[in-house]
Write an enzyme that holds these catalytic residues in place. Structure first.
Site, mmCIF file in Angstrom:
data_model
loop_
_atom_site.group_PDB
_atom_site.id
_atom_site.type_symbol
_atom_site.label_atom_id
_atom_site.label_comp_id
_atom_site.label_asym_id
_atom_site.label_seq_id
_atom_site.Cartn_x
_atom_site.Cartn_y
_atom_site.Cartn_z
ATOM 1 C CE LYS A 27 -3.815 -0.586 2.422
ATOM 2 N NZ LYS A 27 -4.461 -0.818 3.737
ATOM 3 N NE ARG A 99 -5.258 3.393 3.590
ATOM 4 C CZ ARG A 99 -5.356 3.549 2.279
ATOM 5 N NH1 ARG A 99 -4.750 4.565 1.681
ATOM 6 N NH2 ARG A 99 -6.028 2.682 1.553
ATOM 7 C CG MET A 110 -3.125 -6.490 9.908
ATOM 8 S SD MET A 110 -1.398 -6.413 9.666
ATOM 9 C CE MET A 110 -1.303 -6.728 7.946
ATOM 10 N NE ARG A 345 -5.944 -4.772 -3.251
ATOM 11 C CZ ARG A 345 -6.576 -4.695 -2.090
ATOM 12 N NH1 ARG A 345 -5.924 -4.422 -0.995
ATOM 13 N NH2 ARG A 345 -7.861 -4.890 -2.033
ATOM 14 C CG HIS A 463 -14.433 -10.272 4.361
ATOM 15 N ND1 HIS A 463 -14.891 -11.524 4.710
ATOM 16 C CD2 HIS A 463 -13.131 -10.229 4.723
ATOM 17 C CE1 HIS A 463 -13.904 -12.190 5.273
ATOM 18 N NE2 HIS A 463 -12.831 -11.431 5.297
ATOM 19 C CB CYS A 852 5.820 -42.009 -10.178
ATOM 20 S SG CYS A 852 6.641 -43.219 -9.140
ATOM 21 C CE1 TYR A 872 7.725 -39.649 -15.277
ATOM 22 C CE2 TYR A 872 9.622 -40.051 -16.700
ATOM 23 C CZ TYR A 872 8.710 -40.493 -15.755
ATOM 24 O OH TYR A 872 8.766 -41.770 -15.287
HETATM 25 P P1 ADP Z 1 -7.855 -2.260 3.691
HETATM 26 O O1 ADP Z 1 -6.435 -2.700 3.590
HETATM 27 O O2 ADP Z 1 -8.672 -3.070 4.593
HETATM 28 O O3 ADP Z 1 -8.452 -2.047 2.329
HETATM 29 P P2 ADP Z 1 -7.454 0.559 3.833
HETATM 30 O O4 ADP Z 1 -6.283 1.078 4.539
HETATM 31 O O5 ADP Z 1 -7.346 0.539 2.369
HETATM 32 O O6 ADP Z 1 -7.819 -0.839 4.419
HETATM 33 O O7 ADP Z 1 -8.644 1.490 4.315
HETATM 34 C C1 ADP Z 1 -9.976 1.132 4.455
HETATM 35 C C2 ADP Z 1 -10.859 2.135 3.741
HETATM 36 O O8 ADP Z 1 -10.639 3.460 4.200
HETATM 37 C C3 ADP Z 1 -10.618 2.147 2.253
HETATM 38 O O9 ADP Z 1 -11.848 2.248 1.582
HETATM 39 C C4 ADP Z 1 -9.814 3.377 2.048
HETATM 40 O O10 ADP Z 1 -9.999 3.905 0.777
HETATM 41 C C5 ADP Z 1 -10.348 4.311 3.118
HETATM 42 N N1 ADP Z 1 -9.342 5.296 3.497
HETATM 43 C C6 ADP Z 1 -8.099 5.045 3.959
HETATM 44 N N2 ADP Z 1 -7.408 6.179 4.135
HETATM 45 C C7 ADP Z 1 -8.221 7.178 3.787
HETATM 46 C C8 ADP Z 1 -8.070 8.598 3.755
HETATM 47 N N3 ADP Z 1 -6.934 9.177 4.090
HETATM 48 N N4 ADP Z 1 -9.123 9.322 3.339
HETATM 49 C C9 ADP Z 1 -10.265 8.710 2.980
HETATM 50 N N5 ADP Z 1 -10.480 7.404 3.003
HETATM 51 C C10 ADP Z 1 -9.469 6.630 3.397
HETATM 52 MG MG MG Z 2 -7.764 -0.940 0.924
#
Ligand code: ADP
Ligand code: MG
Ligand code: MG
Length: 896
Positions: A27, A99, A110, A345, A463, A852, A872
């Protein structure tokens, strides 16, 4: 120079980039890359604390390395300067998200905290500054909830209960309907509940909040959910340094109807089609889409509402695909009409989508064939070989509802409503279909055992959908017609279904059917055929030099198959031969079994031969069909392997009597025979070619059956290539003697039939001694086949039937990294194979080598076999497509 722990991104620049994925996490690295030239995408500024800190954190007993706090202060100041706001400011507070992100994406594993920096005073400042009181209070209540839940471990349900309580006052259904006063009330109740739970007030100091959140992210690396995820996905503990933490300025999708948040994919992750798809929620914040709480709208809704932003997003889609040469999964937020990118990603995808994208991207000249081959995980191919609903059966089936087609394949099972139930029922051997409102990371274990997953809310990026696609489990989500009546009942359009009733879902169409609908196996065609064709090409053209200096060309995939049906499957799935045809199974059905049992209890050689003669025509017919099905590809037939007592089982007196009657001998005689055959350790007992040393007539009969079957095919003008394989060899003298006997039999058949058949006769290598004397064995063997089940058994001294008692402890305590029966151990059996290769080929330069054992279908083991110079690998027919790809990947990776 002191280690740099913190990296900045934003404002058109960044001091890290995607090459630092190991340190910044996926990320953080991609945020930096997106922010930087030449992409220069609109990314809110922020900073990332590296995975090195996470590693240190655990090394130091959950403490931060010296100097971190100071470095964070520096970057926080930089962030504040970039935003022109200060964290904790009462008038115009800077709000941030905290995050997590490891080098490998672990979706939902996480926890992220949003709106950090709000407190009782800052919320008023935010309201005044934005002129949007509702927004400010909504942000505050979300923050208390996330911080309380994620950082402080206050039960999520306790917050939800308060929301429900307040909603009930006016009978409101959706969160966005809550007004300012209600939000204020929620905040008050939240804080009270928080104090009761934690014994202290909700923290008002923004810096305390920030460090609390950072600590929670690092702490979450070792939470049971994350550990379980790594285990399920075969990510070894210690393979990654940990998670990074990104602290970034908040942007707000919940500022009214010109704001919103969404997730999009540059191609369809379910089918692989080159269409832009995604989901968008107006007036909402990030988590709302992912959590599946509200069912979002399609991207076309955004196109209608804000064509300019949509257009900008389309351009970003194209640029990111071009940059990453892969399908992108992107998170974005629109704040009052302005677009921000929050994540990108390489997107997760189904097996079918992975193959289609790989093939399409080669056609688009975005990637090479070799890159394409590395894009698909071998295990993902299993999904393409997933059963599909039988088209005829579907016509007669009753469709009861339809949801979103979130993960393909057909799933049929008894419905259960909790992950725990799914686990418990599956343990009893039942096939279950997990039906939930939505799923959460706590449901993973239950989802893993389900035939399919059906949810009533949530979209294709919820999810349930993401995890199901990863697991290759069929999934239909957002099926609003499913409602939950009580713990044991769901209602679909007025009709009740109880726990344990059967339902069937089609993850490719999103349809839900009543009862059990018949399913059909898949075939290899279209894109998959093209794709696997490339894999075959790469393997065919491959060449490497082994440790012993031998140059080996090509790397084939054979299949293990004992029946004509297996051989047909193997051929259909692209096997270039049969690497192991076990002959013992052929004796298990009548009338062969009786004749064979009579042979075993025979008093003398003459009687034994007479009984064997009765079996010969049956074996001949089986061989004939298998060889024919392989259309000229080599068929390696192993002579009888198991101990004879496996065929004579008489546990009770009654059984003994019945068997004696059947075999037409006295019970006492049979009892004596059974006692004589009994062994303390049959695995190391009288079996394999040891049988032929004591009873040569058994193998002679088998060789005759093979020769006659081949002679028949030969006369019919059908192509054939048959190899005869001797099991359990420990001495070259065994091979010499058995070979001599076999050649005499073959000469006889040739004479009688007027043919000129030749058979390669080879030895299995399944014991350390065999490998160590491979040069001697090679003088009499035309090929070696490594029986790695026994080779692992005897190298480790682990009995495959008993090691289940301790292997989990060995893996948990990391005494062993892998289960030696699942992944071929390079240091034990692998080292012996290397010796056998060198010694064998020192005598016969072109000695043909194969494997095998069960390992022939395991990607890591396949790579080892390639390296060792095997010609093989052979695996079960259904793993052949996977092995074709894994073999090609081994070739490509070895080149690098
Ligand atoms: P995950 O790894 O579970 O996707 P994220 O870190 O991407 O968690 O965050 C969860 C949500 O919060 C995502 O939808 C992300 O876009 C949103 N988010 C994270 N940081 C910000 C931010 N700075 N402003 C607005 N939304 C955010
Ligand atoms: Mg995310
Ligand atoms: Mg064996």
């Amino acid at each position: 120079m002191a280690t740099k722990y913190v990296y900045f991104f934003g404002n058109g620049d960044a001091d890290g980039d995607e090459s630092m994925r190991a340190e910044l996490g996926g990320k953080g690295a991609n945020l930096a890359q997106m922010a930087k030239k030449p992409l220069s995408l609109p990314v809110p500024p922020g900073f990332t604390i590296t995975t090195d800190v996470c590693q240190e954190f655990y090394k130091l007993g959950r403490k931060y390395p010296a100097g971190l706090a100071k470095e964070v202060d520096v970057y926080l100041a930089k962030l504040e300067a970039a935003m022109g706001k200060k964290l904790g400011d009462e008038k115009d507070p800077l709000l941030v998200s905290v995050r997590s992100g490891a080098a490998i994406s672990m979706p939902g594993m996480m926890d992220t905290i949003l709106n950090l920096g709000l407190n009782d005073k800052a919320v008023l400042g935010l309201a005044a500054k934005t002129g949007n009181e509702r927004f400010a209070w909504d942000a505050y209540r979300r923050f208390i909830q996330m911080y309380g839940d994620v950082a402080m471990g206050v039960d999520h349900d306790k917050f939800e209960a308060i929301i429900d309580e307040v909603k009930a006052i006016r009978g409101i259904k959706d969160d966005p309907e809550l007004n300012v006063d209600e939000l204020k009330l929620i905040v008050e109740k939240y804080k009270k509940m928080y104090k009761k739970e934690k014994g202290e007030d909700f923290p008002q100091d923004a810096k305390v909040q920030m460090w609390g959140a950072i600590g929670a992210v690092f702490g979450s690396w070792m939470n049971p959910r994350a550990i379980k995820y790594r285990k399920l996905n075969n990510i070894k503990e210690g393979a990654l340094k940990g998670t990074a933490v990104s602290v970034m300025a908040m942007v707000f999708g919940n500022k009214g109807n010109t704001s919103g948040t969404g997730v999009c994919f540059s191609r369809d992750p379910s089918t692989g089609e080159n269409v832009f798809m995604g989901e968008y929620l107006m007036n909402a914040q990030g988590e709302d889409v992912v959590a599946g709480i509200r069912t979002p709208q399609k991207l076309s809704q955004l196109e209608k509402e804000n064509p300019k932003v949509y257009d900008q997003l389309c351009k970003i889609r194209a640029r990111l695909e071009k940059h990453y040469h892969d399908m992108q999964d992107m998170e974005f937020t629109v704040e009052e009409g302005k677009l921000y990118m929050l994540q990108c990603r390489n997107g997760k995808r189904t097996g079918a989508a992975a193959v289609k994208m790989a093939v399409d991207m080669v056609a688009e000249k975005l990637i090479t064939k070799e890159q394409a081959l590395l894009r698909v995980e071998p295990e993902q191919l299993n999904q393409l070989l997933l059963p599909q609903l039988d088209k005829e059966a579907v016509k007669k089936a009753t469709e009861i509802a339809a949801g979103l087609n979130a993960s393909p394949g057909a799933g049929c099972g008894q419905i259960v409503f909790t992950a725990d139930e799914a686990e418990a029922w599956a343990k009893e051997g039942k096939k279950v279909l997990l039906v939930r409102k939505e799923t959460s990371p706590d449901d993973i274990a239950g989802m893993a055992v389900a035939q399919g997953i059906l949810t009533s809310t949530g979209g294709r990026t919820s999810h349930a959908a993401v995890v199901a696609r990863g697991m290759g489990t069929p999934c239909v989500c957002g099926c609003a017609d499913v409602t939950f009546k009580d713990a044991n009942t769901i209602v679909v359009k007025g009709k009740s279904y109880k726990k344990g009733d059967f339902l069937t879902i089609d993850g490719a169409t999103g349809k839900v059917y009543e009862g059990q609908v018949a399913v059909k196996p898949a075939t290899i065609s279209g894109d998959l055929e093209t794709f696997l064709g490339w894999a075959d090409e790469v393997r065919a053209k491959s060449s490497r030099t082994t440790a012993s200096g031998q140059k080996v060309k090509g790397f084939d995939v054979f299949a293990n198959g004992d029946t004509p049906k297996n051989a047909e499957d193997a051929f259909r799935f692209g096997a270039k031969g049969i690497g192991l045809c076990r002959t013992e199974h052929m004796f298990f059905d009548e009338p062969k079994l009786t004749a064979f049992q009579k042979m075993i209890v025979s008093e003398d050689t003459e009687a034994r031969k007479a009984n064997l003669a009765k079996i010969l025509p049956y074996q001949q017919k089986d061989f004939y069909e298998i060889i024919k099905a392989m259309k000229g590809y080599p068929v390696t037939i192993r002579l009888l392997d198991p101990p004879l007592n496996e065929f004579i089982q008489a546990e009770s007196k009654d059984q003994l009597k019945a068997l004696a009657e059947k075999l037409d001998i006295k019970p006492a005689v049979l009892a004596a025979k059974v006692a004589a055959l009994d062994e303390h350790n049959p695995m190391l007992g009288h079996r394999g070619c040891r049988l032929a040393i004591t009873y040569p007539e058994i193998y002679e009969m088998q060789v005759e059956a093979i020769a006659r079957a081949t002679a028949k095919l030969d006369k019919e003008g059908v192509a054939h290539e048959v190899q005869i394989m001797i099991p359990n060899v420990v001495s070259y003298r065994e091979v010499e003697q058995i070979r001599g006997q076999a050649e005499a039999v073959i000469a006889n058949v040739n004479k009688e039939c007027g043919t000129n058949l030749k058979f390669a006769i080879g030895s299995m290598v399944e014991f350390p001694r065999t490998a160590l004397i491979a040069d001697k064995v090679a003088q009499f063997a035309d090929f070696f086949s490594f029986g790695t089940n026994d080779l692992s058994q005897t190298t480790f001294g682990f009995s495959r039937d008993d090691y289940g008692k301790f292997i989990e402890s060995y893996l948990d305590q990391r005494i062993l990294e892998d289960d030696p029966f699942a992944t071929l151990d390079p240091d034990g059996p692998g080292a012996l194979m290397e010796i056998a290769e060198a010694k064998g080929r020192s005598v016969k330069k072109n000695l043909h080598l194969g494997i095998c054992g069960e390992h022939g279908g395991d990607p890591a083991s396949i790579a080892l076999c390639y390296k060792l110079g095997l010609n093989y690998v052979s695996c079960s027919p259904f793993r052949v497509p996977l092995a074709r790809l894994a073999g090609a990947q081994a070739v490509i990776k070895a080149k690098k």
